[in-house]
Design a protein around this motif. Structure first.
Motif, PDB file in Angstrom:
ATOM      1  N   GLY A   1      -7.682  -0.770  -2.823  1.00 19.73           N
ATOM      2  CA  GLY A   1      -6.982  -1.765  -4.108  1.00 19.73           C
ATOM      3  C   GLY A   1      -7.133  -0.934  -5.464  1.00 19.73           C
ATOM      4  O   GLY A   1      -6.685  -1.432  -6.253  1.00 19.73           O
TER       5      GLY A   1
ATOM      6  N   LYS B   1     -10.710  -9.204  -4.550  1.00 18.96           N
ATOM      7  CA  LYS B   1      -9.580  -9.453  -4.388  1.00 18.96           C
ATOM      8  C   LYS B   1      -8.657  -8.712  -5.673  1.00 18.96           C
ATOM      9  O   LYS B   1      -9.455  -8.894  -6.561  1.00 18.96           O
ATOM     10  CB  LYS B   1      -9.002 -10.659  -4.208  1.00 18.96           C
ATOM     11  CG  LYS B   1      -8.128 -10.921  -3.092  1.00 18.96           C
ATOM     12  CD  LYS B   1      -7.862 -12.378  -2.844  1.00 18.96           C
ATOM     13  CE  LYS B   1      -6.850 -12.590  -1.456  1.00 18.96           C
ATOM     14  NZ  LYS B   1      -6.826 -13.834  -0.908  1.00 18.96           N
TER      15      LYS B   1
ATOM     16  N   GLY C   1      -4.105  -4.587  -5.783  1.00 19.65           N
ATOM     17  CA  GLY C   1      -3.608  -3.429  -4.982  1.00 19.65           C
ATOM     18  C   GLY C   1      -3.159  -2.305  -5.982  1.00 19.65           C
ATOM     19  O   GLY C   1      -3.151  -2.329  -6.923  1.00 19.65           O
TER      20      GLY C   1
ATOM     21  N   ARG D   1     -10.052  -4.434  -3.935  1.00 21.94           N
ATOM     22  CA  ARG D   1      -9.249  -5.373  -4.846  1.00 21.94           C
ATOM     23  C   ARG D   1      -7.937  -5.041  -4.335  1.00 21.94           C
ATOM     24  O   ARG D   1      -6.828  -5.145  -5.025  1.00 21.94           O
ATOM     25  CB  ARG D   1      -9.254  -4.371  -6.218  1.00 21.94           C
ATOM     26  CG  ARG D   1     -10.273  -4.666  -7.273  1.00 21.94           C
ATOM     27  CD  ARG D   1     -10.645  -5.845  -7.669  1.00 21.94           C
ATOM     28  NE  ARG D   1     -11.860  -6.200  -8.372  1.00 21.94           N
ATOM     29  CZ  ARG D   1     -13.076  -6.294  -7.950  1.00 21.94           C
ATOM     30  NH1 ARG D   1     -13.281  -6.271  -6.616  1.00 21.94           N
ATOM     31  NH2 ARG D   1     -14.177  -6.427  -8.876  1.00 21.94           N
ATOM     32  N   THR D   2      -7.636  -5.078  -2.814  1.00 19.97           N
ATOM     33  CA  THR D   2      -6.262  -5.236  -2.288  1.00 19.97           C
ATOM     34  C   THR D   2      -5.795  -6.556  -2.387  1.00 19.97           C
ATOM     35  O   THR D   2      -6.809  -7.684  -2.644  1.00 19.97           O
ATOM     36  CB  THR D   2      -6.431  -4.716  -1.013  1.00 19.97           C
ATOM     37  OG1 THR D   2      -7.417  -5.536  -0.300  1.00 19.97           O
ATOM     38  CG2 THR D   2      -6.738  -3.164  -0.538  1.00 19.97           C
TER      39      THR D   2
END
Ligand SMILES: Nc1nc2c(c(=O)[nH]1)N[C@H]1C(S)=C(S)[C@@H](COP(=O)(O)OP(=O)(O)OC[C@H]3O[C@@H](n4cnc5c(=O)[nH]c(N)nc54)[C@H](O)[C@@H]3O)O[C@H]1N2
Ligand SMILES: Nc1nc2c(c(=O)[nH]1)N[C@H]1C(S)=C(S)[C@@H](COP(=O)(O)OP(=O)(O)OC[C@H]3O[C@@H](n4cnc5c(=O)[nH]c(N)nc54)[C@H](O)[C@@H]3O)O[C@H]1N2
Ligand code: SF4
Ligand SMILES: [Mo]
Length: 746
Positions: free
Chosen positions: A150, A348, A351, A587-588
């Motif tokens: 990400g 999260k 991306g 952090r995708t």
């Protein structure tokens, strides 16, 4: 008698971040030793650090601004130099922002000026023509890490101090001291690995200094690491060796991955990479059965045709063997000044964005907001809207470091205007209209902001300036901010302090708005009062430390980090060993580790096609690094000259015999982009079919300012041989390893 004193600082010359103990008499550096109390390096240092004395004293180092007049340089005042820059850039910027290009070189990431103010300059310029050493280096790793985890700096680091089995591809840390792998004293750490019964396996087309220390070394056909690694992944699936430990629930795409590896049986991989199929099986079985193992690939796996695929597969294997994010495996650092993976919502993100714009001539997509430097010459030389007519280089020597070097030199000559921020009149800067000198190393504050993202322990270490700025010198951050002032329409005499406050305010705002910062929600004006007394990079650093993951948070976490804390800790602060960070680090968009991201999956067809490629006796060129050298810019320092630090082409004895080449004689090496003549070094250290030339040489050209480096021939610019159309198709990174060449006696 001038007084003698000791100063401590982190060595800024490579990624290892060694602590130095400097003896200073008056304003003269007289001795450099390793700082035994340094929390990370514990006294280790390499010969380059000793050369800091030569660097400080080098009479060829540029100390005042230079302006080109009637074909040569003359000294100028800072005001005159900036006015000249404004006159050169203003008309172009007013017409088309893209007509001004920028190249940022490697020392920018070893310097707070580049780290904090480089992007201020880029933003002020508003150009899409941004280039850097990243696309002759690690861009494929940023792309694979960004797509898998990400963010481009979410790069897993081999936990060398706790692993039992270490597989190294395309890296020679015994010479380079490690890269994307910050660990001072890698020689000692590798020794310790073996002493505790661990195993070191090296894959490299050369028997390197590191390969000689290894338990196992495998020659590999240059550019085929992705084939080898695919063969390993195939075996993991075929032999039911996939054991992700607790990671499975955090992954996506394992089925897609399984389908992608299908063509790559160890037999098929072997035919491409030259390592026997049974060896591939054995290597991966051992890796899978080791208690704790780590796979690591560097320059050799990155600056090649399948750079992104190889970079991706390194971490695929770390995941499939259950070694990602686990002690002794490959882990994520948590840097004290924060990073994109310590901001926003944990687990999260958005991306990796890319392709937001494209290069004009070849239509290459941007990654990280920059274009491949392999495109730079054509963007200067091809007429039309958006053509680059002016170039700003900061701490870079692209005329030596980047592909098709002879053509790029012509392109630089063709520019309407060029300004270089540098410390020498280099092969690049000799083309400039204005050279703005950076200040001496010892007069700046230092913090390895980039490399503490990539270190094997979590470390924070700040070095104050060891000496005051000499009269007439300007701090590089001020130089960059002044250039930003010109680019952003504030002019050559912009109010520097006001610009600096703007930059720091913005960093502070981002910090207090970050939901996972200890400073989240703190009143920005109150926070400003705490840092307002500082200026420049030190204020930026204080802001980022206070708002970073270990930060004091402007009172929220009184025991947390501030610049005051680091100032009171001259040997650094050890924030501990790496700790598991999944899922928080991700952090995708899916919140998962993407094992088969679409852009990568789409690129595999290229690798399949290459399975049936045969070399038919053709030769391939690779590079090599030398311990007493640093890319292109330390060859002027007498203490690093001579000995093994020579620019030769290494060739295997069997090839030499076949081609009628003798040791010490000149040979001609030719590629599709150019031809060089260089002395042969006949040996058994390179595999048959491969020749090796170190990069960063070729100093004996008109107008350079380094007398020592240009002496004795100055070596050969190997990048004359790197064709600019040879790139890793996915990331656009230049191919510098595995260039097809012909070799003959000269
Ligand atoms: N064939 C081949 N080519 C390669 C490589 C390879 O392995 N093979 N490696 C690639 C890699 S990994 C890299 S990183 C690039 C490097 O590419 P570049 O960054 O373009 O080249 P360097 O030789 O590091 O040049 C650094 C420049 O910064 C100047 N400098 C040093 N310190 C300072 C400072 O404090 N401030 C300023 N303003 N200037 C300073 C030096 O004088 C020099 O001109 O080369 C790449 N090129
Ligand atoms: N002394 C010194 N230290 C340096 C530098 C320096 O110039 N001198 N430069 C610094 C910089 S900018 C960087 S990026 C790092 C780089 O650090 P490293 O990646 O460790 O760099 P190298 O020593 O060039 O090692 C790359 C190895 O890859 C091998 N290789 C070439 N092609 C292939 C291939 O296709 N497959 C495989 N498996 N191997 C291949 C080469 O033979 C070489 O041994 O070093 C840094 N440290
Ligand atoms: S290994 Fe790198 S950081 Fe350490 S002393 Fe040598 S050049 Fe400096
Ligand atoms: Mo590099």
């Amino acid at each position: 008698m001038s007084e003698e004193r000791i100063a401590y600082r982190t060595c800024p010359l490579c990624e290892a971040t060694c602590g130095l103990e400097l003896t200073i008499e008056g304003s003269t550096l007289t001795k450099v030793r390793g700082d035994e109390q340094d929390v990370f390096s514990k006294g280790f240092l390499c010969p380059k650090a000793l050369a800091l004395i030569d660097l400080e004293n080098d009479p060829d180092r540029v100390r005042v601004p230079l302006i080109r007049e009637n074909g040569s340089f003359r000294e100028a005042s800072w005001d005159e130099a900036f006015e000249r820059v404004e006159a050169g850039l203003r008309p172009l910027l007013d017409r088309d922002r893209n007509s001004v290009g920028v190249y940022l070189g490697n020392p920018n990431v070893h310097n707070l000026a580049g780290t904090f103010y480089g992007r201020v300059l880029l933003k002020a310029l508003g150009t899409q023509n941004i280039y850097s050493a990243t696309t002759v280096d690690q861009m494929p790793k940023h792309v694979s890490s960004g797509l898998m985890f990400g963010t481009p700096l979410s790069i897993p680091i081999p936990d060398v101090d706790r692993t039992d089995h270490f597989l190294v591809l395309g890296a020679n840390p015994m010479a380079s001291n490690g890269s994307l792998f910050t660990a001072p004293d890698l020689p000692g750490r590798l020794r310790a690995l073996k002493q505790r019964g661990g195993k070191l396996v090296v894959v490299d087309p050369r028997r390197t200094e590191t390969a000689k220390k290894a338990d196992e070394h495998h020659f590999i056909v240059p550019g085929t690491d992705a084939h080898l690694l695919m063969g390993m992944v195939h075996t993991l699936f075929a032999e039911d060796l996939v054991t992700m430990n607790g990671l499975a629930e955090h992954t996506a795409g394992v089925e897609d991955l399984h389908a992608l590896v299908e063509p790559f049986t160890p037999e098929a991989a072997s035919a491409a990479c030259g390592i026997a199929a049974d060896e591939i099986r054995r290597m991966v079985r051992e890796l899978a059965s080791a208690d704790r193992a780590a796979v690591y690939g560097r320059i050799g796996t990155s600056t090649q045709e399948f750079g992104t695929l190889a970079s991706w597969l390194v971490d695929v294997i770390n995941v499939l063997t259950g070694n990602l994010d686990r002690e002794g495996g490959a882990m994520f650092t948590k840097p004290a000044i924060g990073s994109a993976n310590t901001a926003g919502a944990p687990g999260k993100g958005r991306g990796l964005p890319f392709g937001r714009f494209r290069s004009r001539v070849r239509g290459r997509p941007e990654f990280l907001g920059e274009l491949p430097v392999a495109c730079l010459a054509e963007e200067i030389l091809t007429p039309g809207d958006g053509q680059i007519r002016a170039l700003i280089t900061v701490a870079g020597n692209p005329a030596v470091s980047t592909p098709d070097a002879a053509r790029l030199a012509k392109a630089l000559e063709d520019l309407d205007f060029m300004v270089s921020v540098d410390i020498y009149v280099t092969e690049t800067a000799r083309h400039a209209d204005v050279i703005l000198p950076a200040e001496p190393v010892l007069t700046r504050a230092h913090y390895d902001g980039a490399f503490y993202n990539l270190s094997v322990r979590n470390i924070a270490n700040y070095s104050p300036p060891s000496l005051p700025l000499p009269a007439g010198a300007m701090a590089e951050w001020e130089v960059l901010l002044r250039l930003a002032g010109i680019a952003g329409d504030a002019g050559a005499h912009a109010d520097l302090e006001a610009l600096d406050e703007l930059v720091a305010h913005e960093a502070l705002r981002r910090g207090v708005q970050n939901p996972i910062s200890p400073a989240h929600g703190v009143d920005e004006e109150k926070a400003w009062d705490v840092v307002a007394h500082r200026r420049g990079p030190e204020r930026m650093l204080d802001v980022l430390l206070r708002t970073g993951p270990y930060g004091e948070g402007f009172g929220r976490n009184p025991d947390g980090l501030t610049l005051d804390v680091l100032e009171a800790s001259p040997h650094g602060v050890d924030l501990g060993p790496l700790e598991p960070r999944i899922p928080e680090v991700l952090r995708t968009a899916s919140g998962k580790i993407e094992l088969a991201p679409e852009p990568i999956a789409n690129d595999v067809s290229r690798l399949v096609a290459a399975l049936s490629r045969r070399r038919n006796g053709g030769m391939m060129l690779v590079g090599r690094r030398q311990l007493r050298s640093n890319n292109s810019w330390m060859h002027n320092l007498p203490s690093l000259r001579g000995g093994s630090n020579r620019c030769t082409v290494q060739i295997h004895v069997d090839d030499a015999e076949r081609l009628g080449i003798s040791d010490g004689k000149l040979v001609r090496v030719t590629s599709s982009s150019g031809e060089v003549e260089i002395e042969a070094e006949v040996c058994e250290a390179v595999m048959p079919g491969v020749v090796s030339i170190p990069h960063g040489w070729g100093h004996d050209v008109d107008g350079v300012g380094w007398a020592v480096a240009a002496g004795e021939g100055g070596g050969t610019n190997s990048n004359v041989l790197a064709p600019s159309d040879l790139i890793d198709e996915l990331s656009g990174n230049a191919v510098l390893s595995g260039i097809p060449v012909t070799v003959s006696p000269a």
